[in-house]
Design an enzyme around this catalytic site. Structure first.
Site, PDB file in Angstrom:
ATOM      1  N   ASP A 147      -2.902   8.828  -0.840  1.00 25.13           N
ATOM      2  CA  ASP A 147      -3.180   7.286  -0.005  1.00 25.13           C
ATOM      3  C   ASP A 147      -4.524   6.924  -0.417  1.00 25.13           C
ATOM      4  O   ASP A 147      -5.238   5.528  -0.315  1.00 25.13           O
ATOM      5  CB  ASP A 147      -2.983   7.769   1.380  1.00 25.13           C
ATOM      6  CG  ASP A 147      -3.572   6.827   2.331  1.00 25.13           C
ATOM      7  OD1 ASP A 147      -3.341   5.596   1.901  1.00 25.13           O
ATOM      8  OD2 ASP A 147      -4.339   7.668   3.867  1.00 25.13           O
TER       9      ASP A 147
ATOM     10  N   GLU B 212       1.196   5.537  13.067  1.00 30.43           N
ATOM     11  CA  GLU B 212      -0.179   4.698  13.016  1.00 30.43           C
ATOM     12  C   GLU B 212      -0.349   3.398  13.502  1.00 30.43           C
ATOM     13  O   GLU B 212      -1.008   3.138  14.512  1.00 30.43           O
ATOM     14  CB  GLU B 212      -1.278   5.954  12.547  1.00 30.43           C
ATOM     15  CG  GLU B 212      -2.657   5.289  12.535  1.00 30.43           C
ATOM     16  CD  GLU B 212      -3.276   6.508  13.586  1.00 30.43           C
ATOM     17  OE1 GLU B 212      -2.703   7.180  14.288  1.00 30.43           O
ATOM     18  OE2 GLU B 212      -4.486   5.503  14.424  1.00 30.43           O
ATOM     19  N   ASP B 213       0.228   3.057  12.199  1.00 36.68           N
ATOM     20  CA  ASP B 213       0.095   1.546  12.629  1.00 36.68           C
ATOM     21  C   ASP B 213       0.868   0.246  12.908  1.00 36.68           C
ATOM     22  O   ASP B 213       1.021  -1.080  12.643  1.00 36.68           O
ATOM     23  CB  ASP B 213       0.264   1.139  10.980  1.00 36.68           C
ATOM     24  CG  ASP B 213      -1.575   1.175  10.708  1.00 36.68           C
ATOM     25  OD1 ASP B 213      -2.434   2.270  11.263  1.00 36.68           O
ATOM     26  OD2 ASP B 213      -2.017   1.776   9.277  1.00 36.68           O
TER      27      ASP B 213
ATOM     28  N   ASP C 123     -24.540  10.560 -27.132  1.00 38.84           N
ATOM     29  CA  ASP C 123     -23.811  11.145 -29.115  1.00 38.84           C
ATOM     30  C   ASP C 123     -23.033  11.907 -29.417  1.00 38.84           C
ATOM     31  O   ASP C 123     -22.782  12.533 -30.061  1.00 38.84           O
ATOM     32  CB  ASP C 123     -25.484  11.779 -29.486  1.00 38.84           C
ATOM     33  CG  ASP C 123     -25.242  11.377 -30.703  1.00 38.84           C
ATOM     34  OD1 ASP C 123     -25.620  10.518 -31.590  1.00 38.84           O
ATOM     35  OD2 ASP C 123     -26.196  11.791 -31.452  1.00 38.84           O
TER      36      ASP C 123
ATOM     37  N   HIS D 113       3.798   6.657   5.634  1.00 37.64           N
ATOM     38  CA  HIS D 113       2.930   7.419   5.835  1.00 37.64           C
ATOM     39  C   HIS D 113       1.531   7.108   6.764  1.00 37.64           C
ATOM     40  O   HIS D 113       0.962   7.411   7.676  1.00 37.64           O
ATOM     41  CB  HIS D 113       2.148   8.012   4.723  1.00 37.64           C
ATOM     42  CG  HIS D 113       1.138   6.934   4.304  1.00 37.64           C
ATOM     43  ND1 HIS D 113       1.559   6.094   3.284  1.00 37.64           N
ATOM     44  CD2 HIS D 113       0.097   6.434   5.195  1.00 37.64           C
ATOM     45  CE1 HIS D 113       0.444   5.673   2.815  1.00 37.64           C
ATOM     46  NE2 HIS D 113      -0.689   5.724   3.840  1.00 37.64           N
TER      47      HIS D 113
ATOM     48  N   HIS E 130       0.994  -0.644   0.025  1.00 36.58           N
ATOM     49  CA  HIS E 130       0.183  -0.471   0.438  1.00 36.58           C
ATOM     50  C   HIS E 130       0.823   1.486  -0.226  1.00 36.58           C
ATOM     51  O   HIS E 130       0.896   2.238  -1.223  1.00 36.58           O
ATOM     52  CB  HIS E 130      -1.118  -0.152   0.803  1.00 36.58           C
ATOM     53  CG  HIS E 130      -1.223   1.099   1.447  1.00 36.58           C
ATOM     54  ND1 HIS E 130      -2.387   1.986   0.475  1.00 36.58           N
ATOM     55  CD2 HIS E 130      -1.733   2.044   2.280  1.00 36.58           C
ATOM     56  CE1 HIS E 130      -2.716   2.744   0.763  1.00 36.58           C
ATOM     57  NE2 HIS E 130      -2.513   3.052   2.333  1.00 36.58           N
TER      58      HIS E 130
END
Ligand code: MN
Length: 561
Positions: A139, A76-77, A259, A72, A48
């Site tokens: 992201d 947080e993770d 069209d 990034h 990711h």
């Protein structure tokens, strides 16, 4: 998954002086930090941030932005801390990653539409560096591309948020392709039936129209070549969402919309744009009211192009966009593209001068971008009527449930508590900021997640009134301390009175006191008791009122009690 060297090569292809060692370090660090984490798709999580970085290389962004994209999600993770990023990659990147970590908390917010205004302001407030917004957009784009793997329940919310906030933001920043893709992906999720219906009709029309399209393309290219204009003519396909929007807003039928055949004509210079226009208008009949010159009057996001519609070969309506290559790049890539041009001429990279040009260009466009994002006069535009400086006076913090609370800058946890609910403010005894215990007087920063610890036994300290920054908190504290002191006095008064009643050999009841309030000129029992407690109302007077037959004992030689 893209290889490490592939990413570095992509960056050095447009910026030969990019810091390769930095990119390599960020790649390896992020890959290790995410370790065995997996995406909802089952892919390694690291795929990711890597894709996000790749998207940003399309926008030809600088090495710090690409490194920040790789990093990034680490704070947080993973176990990574801001301090670690600072020490390994420098404060510039630390700041960028920190900004992204704070925006990430927005993903927790539940009812996005109601809070859209605050969310936008929040993003801008913490994104004084626009590169944070660019990474966030990339992201979101990757998350939208992989939306089908996300649990069904969450998908619509992400898609709505994309439609409400991120697609307009991309448009505001002039990155048209990203806006288009975000809108299409969100539309497909939110209205799959309509999306599929339009997409399949479009595929059908494509077959029906293919001959007409190549015929018109040939006629157009031929006419321009006859006049010595070198032009690239590109057939332009409408997107399902833009067709849908027009069907909805202008009640135009699908047939009528599909069209129309669209072309983009890309030429070498501004003069050639107008020469092309002249040739088109003298060759085919124009459709009135469809001519727009965004070259002499660019759109606010710097979009420049000439638009016109003519009745072309086979009596088909043909929409034309005429522009130079630079204008086309700006339309597709936003102001970022300006960095690559100097006075309309591509900057040659690879020599010292080119590098300097890119740097000053990059600085210019970043500044322009901030200006652009902060301007905006029409309701459709990202920032309605508010200016960027305004948000610098505010801080935006989160409740544990992800509600966004806007406060004036300088506000502290006391203000936050009262902003959430008066009861929370009145019973606050401490707080946790980003999970860490902190004093209530702590000044809050943008993006702080604040949890107020309460105790029912608590009442606010009168000293808070001077500490609170918001009027709401101050008046609530004033009221609460007034109530609290009144309560103390009324309890004291009750004790005094009961003792006096007791000594007189009578019995006290609130009901009885209630009956004589008018005589005591008091509004209610509590007021009367508090007056006694404060010494404003002698207990003797109350006693006399309660028991008119009561005769005061006069202890010899002593003052009345
Ligand atoms: Mn992410």
């Amino acid at each position: 998954m893209m290889r490490q060297y592939e990413l570095v090569e992509r960056v050095t292809s447009y910026d030969p002086d990019a810091d390769e060692a930095l990119l390599n370090r960020a790649y390896v660090y992020a890959m290790r930090a995410h370790g065995t984490q997996k995406r909802a798709s089952g892919d390694p999580y690291f795929s990711h941030p890597l894709e996000v970085a790749a998207i940003l290389t399309n926008l030809k962004l600088d090495d710090a932005t690409i490194a920040s994209a790789l990093l990034h999600d680490t704070i947080e993770d993973t176990k990574t801390t801001r301090a670690e990023i600072d020490s390994l990659f420098g404060e510039e990147i630390g700041e960028l990653v920190d900004g992204l970590t704070k925006i990430k908390k927005l993903d927790l917010v539940s009812k996005v539409v109601e809070q859209a205004e605050n969310l936008r302001k929040f993003m801008l407030a913490i994104s004084r560096d626009v590169r944070v917004l660019l990474v966030k957009l990339a992201d979101r784009l990757h998350n939208m591309r992989t939306l089908d793997y996300v649990p069904e329940a969450k998908r619509n919310r992400v898609a709505e948020e994309t439609m409400d906030i991120y697609a307009p933001l991309a448009g505001r920043m002039g990155i048209q392709w990203m806006r288009d893709e975000l809108e299409e992906l969100a539309f497909r999720q939110l209205n799959r039936q309509a999306y599929e219906m339009i997409a399949s009709r479009m595929a059908m029309m494509r077959e029906v129209n293919s001959e007409a399209i190549s015929e018109i393309e040939e006629a157009l290219t031929g006419k321009l070549a006859d006049s010595g204009i070198e032009a690239t003519v590109i057939g332009r396909e409408k997107r399902p969402y833009s067709i849908w929007r027009k069907m909805e807003s202008k009640s135009v039928s699908f047939e009528k919309l599909s069209d129309i055949i669209g072309f983009r004509v890309i030429v070498g210079s501004i003069e050639d744009c107008y020469r092309t226009l002249g040739i088109v208008h003298t060759t085919w009949r124009t459709v009135p009211g469809r001519y727009k010159d965004y070259i002499s009057t660019p759109k606010q996001n710097d979009y420049r192009s000439i638009h016109t519609t003519v009745i072309g070969p086979r009596h088909r309506r043909v929409e034309l966009q005429i522009r130079t290559r630079e204008m086309n790049d700006v339309a597709e890539y936003g102001i970022a593209a300006h960095a690559l041009y100097k006075d309309g001429v591509p900057v040659k990279s690879g020599n010292g001068d080119g590098r300097r040009e890119i740097e000053s260009g990059a600085y210019r466009w970043l500044r322009r971008l901030v200006e652009m994002v902060s301007e905006g006069n029409t309701p459709e535009e990202f920032l309605e009527h508010t200016k960027l400086e305004l948000f610098q006076d505010q801080v935006f913090c989160f409740t544990p449930k992800g509600r966004l609370i806007a406060l004036p800058r300088g506000a502290n946890a006391i203000d936050f508590a009262y902003a959430v609910h008066t009861d929370i403010g009145n019973t606050a005894i401490g707080c946790k900021i980003d999970g860490r215990l902190a004093p209530l007087i702590s000044e809050l920063q943008n993006g702080d997640a604040v949890e107020i610890i309460t105790s029912k036994a608590q009442s606010p300290s009168p000293a808070w009134e001077a500490i609170a920054a918001t009027g709401k908190a101050r008046s609530a504290i004033r009221r609460a301390t007034r109530d609290a002191s009144r309560k103390q006095y009324s309890e004291l008064g009750r004790q005094i009175l009961m003792r006096a009643v007791d000594r007189a050999g009578k019995s006290y009841s609130d009901e009885r006191l209630e009956g004589v309030l008018p005589r005591l000129a008091q509004h209610n029992v509590d007021d009367a008791l508090a007056a006694v407690g404060r010494g404003e109302l002698p207990s003797r007077d109350v006693l006399k009122a309660l028991y008119p037959d009561y005769q005061e004992e006069r202890p010899k030689g002593g003052a009345p009690s």
